[in-house]
Design a protein around this motif. Structure first.
Motif, mmCIF file in Angstrom:
data_model
loop_
_atom_site.group_PDB
_atom_site.id
_atom_site.type_symbol
_atom_site.label_atom_id
_atom_site.label_comp_id
_atom_site.label_asym_id
_atom_site.label_seq_id
_atom_site.Cartn_x
_atom_site.Cartn_y
_atom_site.Cartn_z
ATOM 1 N N GLN A 96 0.699 -1.063 -0.008
ATOM 2 C CA GLN A 96 0.075 0.096 -0.085
ATOM 3 C C GLN A 96 0.931 1.374 0.092
ATOM 4 O OE1 GLN A 96 -3.935 -0.370 1.332
ATOM 5 N NE2 GLN A 96 -4.158 1.405 2.692
ATOM 6 N N LEU A 97 2.079 1.302 0.455
ATOM 7 C CA LEU A 97 2.756 2.303 0.556
ATOM 8 C C LEU A 97 3.358 2.986 -0.689
ATOM 9 C CD1 LEU A 97 4.404 4.284 2.632
ATOM 10 C CD2 LEU A 97 6.204 2.661 2.600
ATOM 11 N N PRO A 98 3.853 2.074 -1.429
ATOM 12 C CA PRO A 98 4.427 2.706 -2.687
ATOM 13 C C PRO A 98 3.137 2.905 -3.533
ATOM 14 C CG PRO A 98 4.915 0.104 -2.539
ATOM 15 C CD PRO A 98 4.496 0.743 -1.351
ATOM 16 N N GLN A 99 2.224 2.055 -3.519
ATOM 17 C CA GLN A 99 0.985 2.306 -4.360
ATOM 18 C C GLN A 99 0.334 3.842 -4.149
ATOM 19 O OE1 GLN A 99 -1.852 -0.742 -4.776
ATOM 20 N NE2 GLN A 99 -0.462 -2.158 -5.887
ATOM 21 N N GLY A 100 0.421 4.002 -2.617
ATOM 22 C CA GLY A 100 -0.420 5.140 -2.405
ATOM 23 C C GLY A 100 0.521 6.550 -2.913
#
Length: 729
Positions: A96-100
């Motif tokens: 979720q971190l890089p996609q955010g």
């Protein structure tokens, strides 16, 4: 008296048999002798009182419905579920971190707002959502739709300013002012989307997602994937081009990128291609060995960490002009009211984003619920997504829905409940509060690579085309229209065109139904299409007409035309034949000494079969249904009359098995055609009419005048037996 017997055949191949002997039923007999409608003694006031009565049981049910977490958290099996949820939550948070960060680029806002959107909504969904497995947060399609609106409302052209220290220099783009305005647009849009979703949920409008049929959604998301890839080309190549929105924006973007291809930053391109290849290989390995790997290889976070380290160590931004994420503020922003003055220009867009976001979420939630044996509430999902968007928008987030890739990670790594989602949001919170500054050197080309590789699943939807070609041409047309319209017109107008086209296909199906003349299969009681099955044979003098659609204003005329064509009996032609014969009778009486001869020719074959005197023909005319043509060739002693083949049809049965509803226009058309057939001695009866449709006919006052309930039969066979008996008398 009715006798019924059910017996099993006692042989090597046992087969259930049933025999039944009863009188022929018509609707008049059924209403008077067989069925009595239940009396509803409850008054409207009593029903309203019951509906709005409050009790502790209903209050508890309402609370559990509004806060689904209360249904499972008190009985949460810590020993069985907690470890799986922790592993799943950490794995999902790492994705979720890089996609955010990446999807914030699609939404045309600074990357940190993608992190905010990966924290607040996920936290809220834990309390209000009914799905145990979906991972809510940023999603490519929704982010792209928001970005399109933000760019339209705050284009670059609004933020060029002249430098304060020199009048001869060209205008400079004020990036900070532009980004601040785009954040305002995205936040207000998110607020409005949340309000719409909450209202639709409270009004029990969870069914609206059914209008987004699967081929439409898949064609639309494939088009969105094309838009996303096109929008990321400039980041992959390291070229500076404006962002377009509206119709033909994808084409303009490609032209602009190709026009600047010579200014490609080679370092950016190499780094982006390496990230692309690495992510593709990792994704392929995860797919191939998903049963052997305890958790998927976190390719995205590896790319983020390694590319950030390389960028920082080699000073890519300063020495090689590689575009990086830039400043990421540490900590959370205080809540603030959105800029509501922007609302009027965003209403249409907010409806589109709200419906698409909900349809994505509910479709994936239903898939996981079916797989794991629980149910999801569509209306509560609307409310949950609405609350996530509405409340989070005060903390500067943009619209969220569920992500397929993250949801698959959360489910495949053993996630049992939304505790996994809660832990994933805490991973993002840790980065925002403590170590967000670490990712400031992250190259934008790495984020572009992450976005592109995550779209591979959407591009595989092109495989739908050959499958739909073999199974359903109409659904293929919906897929293609949704794709082409969304690519060329943009996602907002494309969605509108796709939904309109999908609704038109329903109208087309009802206006072009399959019609058939039925015949009986001897010894079975079955009635099938005589053109399709060689065993089906028609009864002499009886035509059974079947059309697989309801009858309403759009297709009532088409229904009647098909009826006349399939049965081969046109009451207008028969009526014209009678009038012509009466005219000939008058002529014969006025010229008795020299009666005309009539040369009868069949129109269809164009061959003279016989020449009859008028007196001979007069004796047989009442036994035949024929038609005189409009053209007559007269002479002093002979007249040629063109006739159609004599019709021996005395009864027509309308099989209404597929008819689910009828409106006033359809009812009037059916009554009129029954009267027309009655005028030429052809009886029309109705068979296999459902009880609900009969109630509609009563409401429409269908059974008045010459129309009676004894013309309606519960089965086609009842109608056939009645017509045979009536004709023999």
């Amino acid at each position: 008296m009715e006798q019924e017997e059910v017996a099993a055949r006692q042989d090597a191949d046992p087969q259930l048999m049933f025999r039944i002997e009863r009188p022929v039923y018509d609707e008049s007999f059924i209403r008077s002798k067989l069925l009595n409608r239940k009396e509803n003694s409850t008054t409207l006031r009593e029903r309203l009182t019951q509906q709005f009565r409050c009790s502790s049981k209903r209050a508890k049910a309402a609370a559990l419905s509004f806060l689904p977490i209360l249904t499972w958290l008190p009985s949460y099996p810590v020993k069985q579920y907690l470890f799986s949820d922790v592993v799943s939550g950490l794995s999902t948070g790492v994705v979720q971190l890089p996609q955010g960060l990446a999807y914030a680029m699609l939404a045309a806002v600074p990357p940190v707002y993608g992190l905010y959107s990966s924290f607040y909504p996920v936290l809220l969904y834990t309390f209000f959502g009914t799905s145990r497995h979906i991972s809510v947060g940023t999603f490519a399609v929704i982010s792209l739709m928001i970005g399109g609106v933000a760019v339209r409302e705050a284009p670059d052209s609004m933020f060029y300013v002249l430098p304060a220290n020199g009048s001869n220099m060209s205008a400079v783009l004020d990036v900070e002012a532009r980004d601040a305005r785009r954040v305002q647009v995205a936040v207000v849009l998110t607020t409005l989307v949340g309000i719409i979703q909450i209202v639709l949920g409270l009004l029990r409008f969870g069914f609206v997602a059914i209008y987004l049929t699967e081929p439409l959604v898949r064609g639309f998301t494939t088009a969105a994937a094309v838009h996303v890839v096109v929008s990321q080309l400039k980041y992959l190549l390291g070229v500076k081009t404006p962002r377009f929105s509206g119709p033909l924006s994808a084409i303009y973007s490609v032209i602009e990128v190709l026009g600047h291809i010579t200014s490609t930053n080679i370092t950016t391109l190499i780094l982006g291609l390496v990230c692309l290849v690495f992510l593709y290989v990792v994704k392929d390995l995860n797919e191939r060995f998903k049963k052997k790997l305890p958790i998927p290889i976190p390719g995205e976070i590896i790319v983020v960490i390694v590319s950030t380290g390389i960028s920082y160590g080699l000073s890519l931004a300063e020495d090689y002009k590689v575009d990086v994420v830039g400043k990421i503020p540490t900590g959370l922003l205080p809540p603030a009211a959105p800029e509501f003055s922007l609302l009027p220009s965003l209403i249409t867009d907010s409806f589109a984003v709200a419906i698409v976001g909900f349809s994505m979420g509910i479709s994936l939630a239903k898939i996981f619920a079916l797989k794991h044996g629980y149910s999801v509430d569509g209306n509560q999902e609307l409310i949950a997504l609405g609350l996530c968007n509405f409340i989070s928008s005060f903390f500067k987030t943009f619209t969220i829905t569920c992500s397929m890739s993250r949801s698959l990670v959360q489910e495949s790594t053993g996630g049992k409940t939304q505790i996994a989602g809660l832990l994933a949001s805490l991973v993002v919170l840790l980065v925002v509060v403590a170590i967000g500054f670490v990712f400031q050197p992250l190259p934008q080309t790495a984020l572009a690579a992450i976005i592109m590789v995550n779209l591979l699943g959407m591009f595989k939807q092109f495989r739908d085309i050959p499958t739909l070609w073999r199974t359903s041409k109409i659904e293929l047309a919906i897929w293609l229209v949704a794709f082409v319209a969304s690519v060329l017109l943009g996602l907002d107008y494309g969605l509108l065109v796709a939904i309109s086209f999908a609704i038109l296909t329903v109208i087309y199906r009802t206006q072009s139904p399959k019609t058939a003349t039925l015949g009986h299969v001897p010894g079975t009681g079955l009635y099938c299409d005589v053109d399709e099955y060689e065993e089906a044979a028609e009864y002499e003098g009886i035509k059974i007409f079947h059309s697989n659609s309801s009858i309403y204003f759009c297709n009532s005329d088409l229904y009647l035309n098909a009826l006349k064509e399939k049965t081969g009996v046109n009451p207008e032609h028969l009526q014209a034949a009678r009038k012509a014969r009466n005219k000939q009778r008058v002529k014969a009486n006025s010229n008795y000494n020299s009666p005309p001869k009539i040369c009868v020719k069949y129109k269809k074959e164009g061959v003279t079969h016989e020449v009859l005197s008028y007196n001979h023909m007069e004796g047989e005319e009442e036994q035949r249904n024929g038609r005189l043509g409009d053209r007559h060739m007269e002479s002093n002693s002979e007249e040629t009359v063109f006739l159609e083949h004599p019709s021996t049809v005395h009864s027509i049965i309308l099989d209404w098995t597929p008819v689910s509803f009828i409106d006033t226009v359809g009812a009037k058309a059916i009554k009129q055609v029954i009267k027309e057939y009655a005028a030429v001695d052809v009886r029309v009866v109705i068979a296999s009419c459902s009880r609900s449709l009969l109630a509609d006919l009563d409401t429409l006052q269908f059974f008045t005048g010459v129309m009676t309930t004894d013309m309606v039969f519960p089965t086609v066979h009842d109608a056939v037996l009645h017509c045979q008996q009536s004709n023999s008398h």
